[in-house]
Write a protein that holds these residues in place. Structure first.
Motif, PDB file in Angstrom:
ATOM      1  N   ASP A   1      -7.731 -25.676 -11.451  1.00 46.27           N
ATOM      2  CA  ASP A   1      -6.783 -25.220 -12.468  1.00 46.27           C
ATOM      3  C   ASP A   1      -5.897 -24.092 -11.938  1.00 46.27           C
ATOM      4  OD1 ASP A   1      -7.587 -27.076 -14.335  1.00 46.27           O
ATOM      5  OD2 ASP A   1      -9.066 -25.760 -15.279  1.00 46.27           O
ATOM      6  N   TYR A   2      -6.452 -23.225 -11.087  1.00 44.06           N
ATOM      7  CA  TYR A   2      -5.641 -22.177 -10.467  1.00 44.06           C
ATOM      8  C   TYR A   2      -4.595 -22.794  -9.549  1.00 44.06           C
ATOM      9  CZ  TYR A   2      -4.396 -18.097  -7.631  1.00 44.06           C
ATOM     10  OH  TYR A   2      -3.701 -17.102  -6.983  1.00 44.06           O
ATOM     11  N   PHE A   3      -4.996 -23.795  -8.783  1.00 44.90           N
ATOM     12  CA  PHE A   3      -4.048 -24.461  -7.892  1.00 44.90           C
ATOM     13  C   PHE A   3      -2.916 -25.107  -8.690  1.00 44.90           C
ATOM     14  CE2 PHE A   3      -2.555 -28.261  -5.665  1.00 44.90           C
ATOM     15  CZ  PHE A   3      -2.120 -27.705  -4.473  1.00 44.90           C
ATOM     16  N   LEU A   4      -3.258 -25.729  -9.814  1.00 48.89           N
ATOM     17  CA  LEU A   4      -2.224 -26.366 -10.641  1.00 48.89           C
ATOM     18  C   LEU A   4      -1.228 -25.332 -11.166  1.00 48.89           C
ATOM     19  CD1 LEU A   4      -4.393 -28.975 -12.594  1.00 48.89           C
ATOM     20  CD2 LEU A   4      -2.779 -29.414 -10.737  1.00 48.89           C
ATOM     21  N   GLN A   5      -1.718 -24.134 -11.456  1.00 50.65           N
ATOM     22  CA  GLN A   5      -0.802 -23.068 -11.864  1.00 50.65           C
ATOM     23  C   GLN A   5       0.125 -22.683 -10.710  1.00 50.65           C
ATOM     24  OE1 GLN A   5      -0.652 -21.303 -15.023  1.00 50.65           O
ATOM     25  NE2 GLN A   5      -1.740 -23.189 -15.588  1.00 50.65           N
ATOM     26  N   LEU A   6      -0.433 -22.613  -9.522  1.00 47.10           N
ATOM     27  CA  LEU A   6       0.354 -22.218  -8.347  1.00 47.10           C
ATOM     28  C   LEU A   6       1.526 -23.164  -8.104  1.00 47.10           C
ATOM     29  CD1 LEU A   6      -2.405 -21.241  -5.749  1.00 47.10           C
ATOM     30  CD2 LEU A   6      -0.687 -19.706  -6.694  1.00 47.10           C
ATOM     31  N   VAL A   7       1.308 -24.461  -8.299  1.00 49.85           N
ATOM     32  CA  VAL A   7       2.340 -25.449  -7.960  1.00 49.85           C
ATOM     33  C   VAL A   7       3.234 -25.787  -9.147  1.00 49.85           C
ATOM     34  CG1 VAL A   7       0.966 -26.437  -6.096  1.00 49.85           C
ATOM     35  CG2 VAL A   7       0.773 -27.398  -8.408  1.00 49.85           C
ATOM     36  N   GLY A   8       3.035 -25.112 -10.274  1.00 51.51           N
ATOM     37  CA  GLY A   8       3.918 -25.335 -11.414  1.00 51.51           C
ATOM     38  C   GLY A   8       3.642 -26.599 -12.190  1.00 51.51           C
ATOM     39  N   ALA A   9       2.384 -27.001 -12.274  1.00 53.89           N
ATOM     40  CA  ALA A   9       2.022 -28.188 -13.047  1.00 53.89           C
ATOM     41  C   ALA A   9       2.208 -27.908 -14.536  1.00 53.89           C
ATOM     42  CB  ALA A   9       0.574 -28.571 -12.760  1.00 53.89           C
ATOM     43  N   PRO A  10       2.398 -28.936 -15.348  1.00 53.11           N
ATOM     44  CA  PRO A  10       2.508 -28.728 -16.802  1.00 53.11           C
ATOM     45  C   PRO A  10       1.306 -27.960 -17.340  1.00 53.11           C
ATOM     46  CG  PRO A  10       3.082 -30.986 -16.218  1.00 53.11           C
ATOM     47  CD  PRO A  10       2.533 -30.348 -14.975  1.00 53.11           C
ATOM     48  N   ALA A  11       1.540 -27.064 -18.276  1.00 54.92           N
ATOM     49  CA  ALA A  11       0.484 -26.195 -18.793  1.00 54.92           C
ATOM     50  C   ALA A  11      -0.644 -26.984 -19.432  1.00 54.92           C
ATOM     51  CB  ALA A  11       1.079 -25.202 -19.796  1.00 54.92           C
ATOM     52  N   GLU A  12      -0.334 -28.143 -20.000  1.00 52.06           N
ATOM     53  CA  GLU A  12      -1.360 -28.934 -20.689  1.00 52.06           C
ATOM     54  C   GLU A  12      -2.247 -29.743 -19.737  1.00 52.06           C
ATOM     55  OE1 GLU A  12       2.464 -31.380 -20.558  1.00 52.06           O
ATOM     56  OE2 GLU A  12       1.872 -29.288 -20.949  1.00 52.06           O
ATOM     57  N   LEU A  13      -1.866 -29.813 -18.467  1.00 51.90           N
ATOM     58  CA  LEU A  13      -2.652 -30.582 -17.505  1.00 51.90           C
ATOM     59  C   LEU A  13      -3.813 -29.741 -16.983  1.00 51.90           C
ATOM     60  CD1 LEU A  13      -3.129 -33.094 -15.765  1.00 51.90           C
ATOM     61  CD2 LEU A  13      -1.538 -32.142 -14.090  1.00 51.90           C
ATOM     62  N   LYS A  14      -5.026 -30.175 -17.269  1.00 44.86           N
ATOM     63  CA  LYS A  14      -6.228 -29.524 -16.778  1.00 44.86           C
ATOM     64  C   LYS A  14      -7.002 -30.501 -15.903  1.00 44.86           C
ATOM     65  CE  LYS A  14      -5.317 -25.919 -19.267  1.00 44.86           C
ATOM     66  NZ  LYS A  14      -4.787 -24.688 -18.629  1.00 44.86           N
ATOM     67  N   PHE A  15      -7.727 -29.959 -14.961  1.00 45.57           N
ATOM     68  CA  PHE A  15      -8.511 -30.820 -14.088  1.00 45.57           C
ATOM     69  C   PHE A  15      -9.648 -31.465 -14.882  1.00 45.57           C
ATOM     70  CE2 PHE A  15     -11.598 -31.878 -10.795  1.00 45.57           C
ATOM     71  CZ  PHE A  15     -10.774 -32.462  -9.833  1.00 45.57           C
ATOM     72  N   PRO A  16      -9.765 -32.799 -14.843  1.00 51.04           N
ATOM     73  CA  PRO A  16     -10.821 -33.477 -15.616  1.00 51.04           C
ATOM     74  C   PRO A  16     -12.202 -33.167 -15.059  1.00 51.04           C
ATOM     75  CG  PRO A  16      -9.664 -35.037 -14.195  1.00 51.04           C
ATOM     76  CD  PRO A  16      -8.917 -33.741 -14.101  1.00 51.04           C
TER      77      PRO A  16
END
Length: 411
Positions: free
Chosen positions: A346-361
């Motif tokens: 989830d931290y990595f997804l924040q770093l790359v600008g992923a949509p806020a609603e996308l969480k790692f399953p």
């Protein structure tokens, strides 16, 4: 025959001779090049041994983990040195200043396979402009220590020389997500199925990671790999995209792979690997087992893994990470661990600008009713092996333990 024809004939013979010489030279070099696996076999046959049972655990309990790191991430406790030195890898500082002792001739020899590479002169800082607040402070601290540790480790054993391993092979396990400029190296049994789901969502191929089937993930071929691009495309992405790798304790990953592929019906691994393993390593195997390849025992699987003359080749599910993702050839920007998978992801997804609603399953891809492979499960499987087999299995994954700062198991 006039002078021009003579000249053309001589020129053609000269070119043909040159081509033949180049081919023979390449063939001779290939015959005299020790493969990574042969090199590993030479090294693990030396006097490197694990500490006595219990020593590693006591040492780990007696020292506190560096700030930002879990105890599982404390340095790998390498074995007793042939010269009787104290454990050289017992407490390795997680920083670029950390240096492995020069007297570790075994490690030096083992790492010669990486000496023909060019490591970038500086570790690229992560772009943290999209990170807000202090929520990710601890995760970020652990991440920086992992990056520094791996970079320092590789820098110690690399020099700026020509890369012998073909670049296309080096990047063959790396998946590309162009929208958010991500390169993800696949390590099976370390959350790779769910990572592929996330990449598909990021790439606009699916609305939700929870709606993507196992077959679509692994057989749908929806994601591109880095080796599908031309050399310019490969170099451009390696130099500009955020490169990530997620790893797992080597023994847990190994046991997880065995449970998944051999303890459940499998139309590929049983007939291809199971039949060959049973035929070679099981005495008085019955016809049913030889026919189906089902029922491989963990001890038989380890005999296959450690056999220099395996009846069937290696597989990515139990191949070393050092050979899947080449962590000392590719300067990874982000190093996640299965032990902290969700928060790292989830931290990595924040770093790359992923949509806020996308969480790692967090769901288990298959065999959801089975207990997850953890340290206790691993201990039960290791009981089936002799002390020597446990030692050699650890030796097999020795470099992965060192590179990613995992504590060595008690064998």
């Amino acid at each position: 025959m006039n002078l021009r024809q003579v000249f053309v004939s001589v020129l053609m013979f000269g070119v043909a001779g040159l081509l033949l010489f180049m081919y023979l030279q390449a063939w001779i070099e290939e015959q005299h090049t020790v493969s990574g696996e042969e090199l590993q076999q030479q090294i693990i046959n030396q006097d490197f041994k694990l500490p006595p049972p219990g020593e590693t655990r006591r040492a780990a309990q007696n020292r506190s983990a560096p700030a930002g790191l879990s105890k599982q991430e404390t340095a790998a406790s390498g074995g007793r040195h042939s010269q009787g030195k104290a454990d050289p890898f017992g407490v390795v500082a997680v920083s670029l200043a950390s240096q492995l002792p020069d007297q570790q001739k075994m490690t030096e020899s083992f790492l010669n396979q990486f000496r023909e590479v060019y490591l970038p002169p500086a570790m690229r800082p992560l772009n943290k402009s999209l990170i807000k607040g202090d929520k990710w402070k601890d995760v970020d601290g652990a991440q920086e220590k992992r990056r520094s540790f791996l970079y320092g480790f590789c820098k110690k054993h690399n020099s700026r020389k020509k890369l012998r391993t073909h670049l296309v092979h080096v990047v063959s396990r790396i998946y590309v997500e162009d929208r958010h400029k991500i390169l993800y190296c696949e390590v099976p049994k370390a959350g790779c199925s769910n990572w592929k789901r996330v990449l598909m969502v990021l790439n606009g191929l699916a609305a939700s990671a929870h709606n993507i089937s196992h077959d679509d993930v692994h057989y749908g071929k929806h994601l591109k790999k880095l080796d599908s691009y031309d050399l310019k495309g490969i170099y451009t992405r390696l130099n500009t995209y955020t490169k990530t790798i997620f790893v797992r304790d080597p023994m847990e990953r190994l046991v997880s792979a065995f449970r998944d592929k051999f303890e459940h019906p499998n139309s590929y691994y049983h007939p291809v690997f199971g039949k060959a393993i049973i035929k070679k390593y099981r005495q008085n195997a019955n016809e049913e087992a030889l026919k189906t390849g089902s029922g491989v025992k963990f001890k038989e699987f380890i005999q296959y893994l450690l056999d220099y003359h395996r009846p069937v080749g290696m597989d990515i599910h139990w191949e070393q990470v050092s050979k899947l993702c080449y962590p000392c050839l590719i300067n990874y920007d982000f190093i996640g661990k299965f032990e902290t998978l969700e928060e790292d992801a989830d931290y990595f997804l924040q770093l790359v600008g992923a949509p806020a609603e996308l969480k790692f399953p967090n769901f288990k891809d298959r065999h959801s009713s089975d207990e997850r492979t953890n340290a206790e499960v691993v201990r039960q499987y290791l009981k089936e092996l002799s002390k020597q087999e446990r030692q050699l299995t650890y030796d097999f994954y020795y470099l992965d333990y060192l590179m990613f700062n995992y504590t060595s198991p008690v064998v």
